[in-house]
Design a protein around this motif. Structure first.
Motif, PDB file in Angstrom:
ATOM      1  N   UNK A  61      14.735  14.941  36.719  1.00 38.88           N
ATOM      2  CA  UNK A  61      14.125  14.168  35.649  1.00 38.88           C
ATOM      3  C   UNK A  61      15.178  13.230  35.065  1.00 38.88           C
ATOM      4  N   UNK A  62      14.895  11.915  35.052  1.00 42.42           N
ATOM      5  CA  UNK A  62      15.849  10.960  34.475  1.00 42.42           C
ATOM      6  C   UNK A  62      15.312  10.280  33.222  1.00 42.42           C
ATOM      7  N   UNK A  63      13.997  10.279  33.019  1.00 39.41           N
ATOM      8  CA  UNK A  63      13.428   9.680  31.806  1.00 39.41           C
ATOM      9  C   UNK A  63      12.148  10.420  31.429  1.00 39.41           C
ATOM     10  N   UNK A  64      12.263  11.320  30.448  1.00 34.70           N
ATOM     11  CA  UNK A  64      11.102  12.110  30.043  1.00 34.70           C
ATOM     12  C   UNK A  64      10.195  11.353  29.087  1.00 34.70           C
ATOM     13  N   UNK A  65      10.687  10.235  28.510  1.00 35.27           N
ATOM     14  CA  UNK A  65       9.895   9.488  27.532  1.00 35.27           C
ATOM     15  C   UNK A  65       8.898   8.534  28.189  1.00 35.27           C
ATOM     16  N   UNK A  66       9.155   8.141  29.428  1.00 32.45           N
ATOM     17  CA  UNK A  66       8.213   7.251  30.103  1.00 32.45           C
ATOM     18  C   UNK A  66       6.958   8.031  30.484  1.00 32.45           C
ATOM     19  N   UNK A  67       5.864   7.300  30.698  1.00 36.47           N
ATOM     20  CA  UNK A  67       4.609   7.949  31.053  1.00 36.47           C
ATOM     21  C   UNK A  67       4.103   7.361  32.363  1.00 36.47           C
ATOM     22  N   UNK A  68       4.106   8.050  33.461  1.00 32.32           N
ATOM     23  CA  UNK A  68       4.557   9.428  33.613  1.00 32.32           C
ATOM     24  C   UNK A  68       6.087   9.513  33.575  1.00 32.32           C
ATOM     25  N   UNK A  69       6.599  10.708  33.397  1.00 34.28           N
ATOM     26  CA  UNK A  69       8.042  10.926  33.384  1.00 34.28           C
ATOM     27  C   UNK A  69       8.619  10.434  34.710  1.00 34.28           C
ATOM     28  N   UNK A  70       9.856   9.939  34.646  1.00 36.34           N
ATOM     29  CA  UNK A  70      10.480   9.348  35.842  1.00 36.34           C
ATOM     30  C   UNK A  70      11.522  10.303  36.414  1.00 36.34           C
ATOM     31  N   UNK A  71      11.384  10.557  37.703  1.00 39.55           N
ATOM     32  CA  UNK A  71      12.319  11.398  38.451  1.00 39.55           C
ATOM     33  C   UNK A  71      12.970  10.557  39.535  1.00 39.55           C
ATOM     34  N   UNK A 156       5.099  18.300  34.805  1.00 36.03           N
ATOM     35  CA  UNK A 156       5.772  17.840  36.015  1.00 36.03           C
ATOM     36  C   UNK A 156       7.142  18.467  36.145  1.00 36.03           C
ATOM     37  N   UNK A 157       8.025  17.744  36.796  1.00 41.00           N
ATOM     38  CA  UNK A 157       9.361  18.242  37.074  1.00 41.00           C
ATOM     39  C   UNK A 157      10.222  18.171  35.809  1.00 41.00           C
ATOM     40  N   UNK A 158      10.674  19.316  35.314  1.00 45.82           N
ATOM     41  CA  UNK A 158      11.511  19.341  34.111  1.00 45.82           C
ATOM     42  C   UNK A 158      12.941  19.720  34.439  1.00 45.82           C
TER      43      UNK A 158
END
Length: 169
Positions: A61-71, A156-158
């Motif tokens: 996980x590199x950006x949890x604030x984006x929707x969807x989260x960015x991995x 998702x991926x945390x």
């Protein structure tokens, strides 16, 4: 000449025969219900993944604030190692608190279940068992990809969801 009454003989013999017949049927049921041990699952890759592997990439996980989260896939400078031995034991340095245990293959998809010799903690939960889905390129035996089933949540991926390992020669 005395001829015994058949009805009186039946009254004496029938209860004994019923008991004997009951025990014969019960014994037959017990014997016929015995379970048959299933042979362990053997996969085409079982022997190919025996050996020492070092993590070289991870999907995190590199950006949890984006929707969807960015991995993203990231290279690892110093990855952890996974050693699978022929006797069904392993060494896995991902979890510092416990690194050894035994493994077995599970299910119809390529899953390896690792049972640690002690408890490890994943996302605040203590456990001694984890499952890894094995995704490997059958044409090249020097790369192994694992899907970590414990690194996911409903969002998702945390954590690390996937890792790519290279064989240590």
């Amino acid at each position: 000449m005395y001829i015994p009454d058949i009805m009186q003989i039946n009254k004496k013999i029938m209860p004994k025969l019923k008991h004997q017949l009951f025990f014969i049927i019960l014994a037959f049921i017990i014997i016929s219900c015995e379970t048959v041990d299933q042979p362990p699952l053997i996969y085409a890759y079982s022997n190919k993944i025996i050996g020492e592997w070092e993590q070289v990439e991870k999907f995190v996980l590199v950006d949890s604030l984006s929707n969807p989260a960015r991995n993203e896939w990231l290279n690892t400078e110093i990855g952890y190692s996974l050693k699978l031995f022929e006797d069904g034991t392993f060494s896995y340095t991902k979890f510092e608190e416990c690194t050894t245990g035994s493994y077995e293959y599970k299910g119809t998809i390529p899953v390896i279940e690792l049972t640690f010799d002690c408890e490890i903690e994943i996302l605040g939960v203590k456990t001694s068992k984890i499952s890894e889905v094995i995704i490997t390129d059958q044409s090249q035996n020097n790369q192994l990809q694992l899907e970590h089933n414990y690194g996911k949540s409903t969002k998702g991926c945390v954590n690390e969801c996937f890792s790519i390992f290279r064989r240590v020669e």
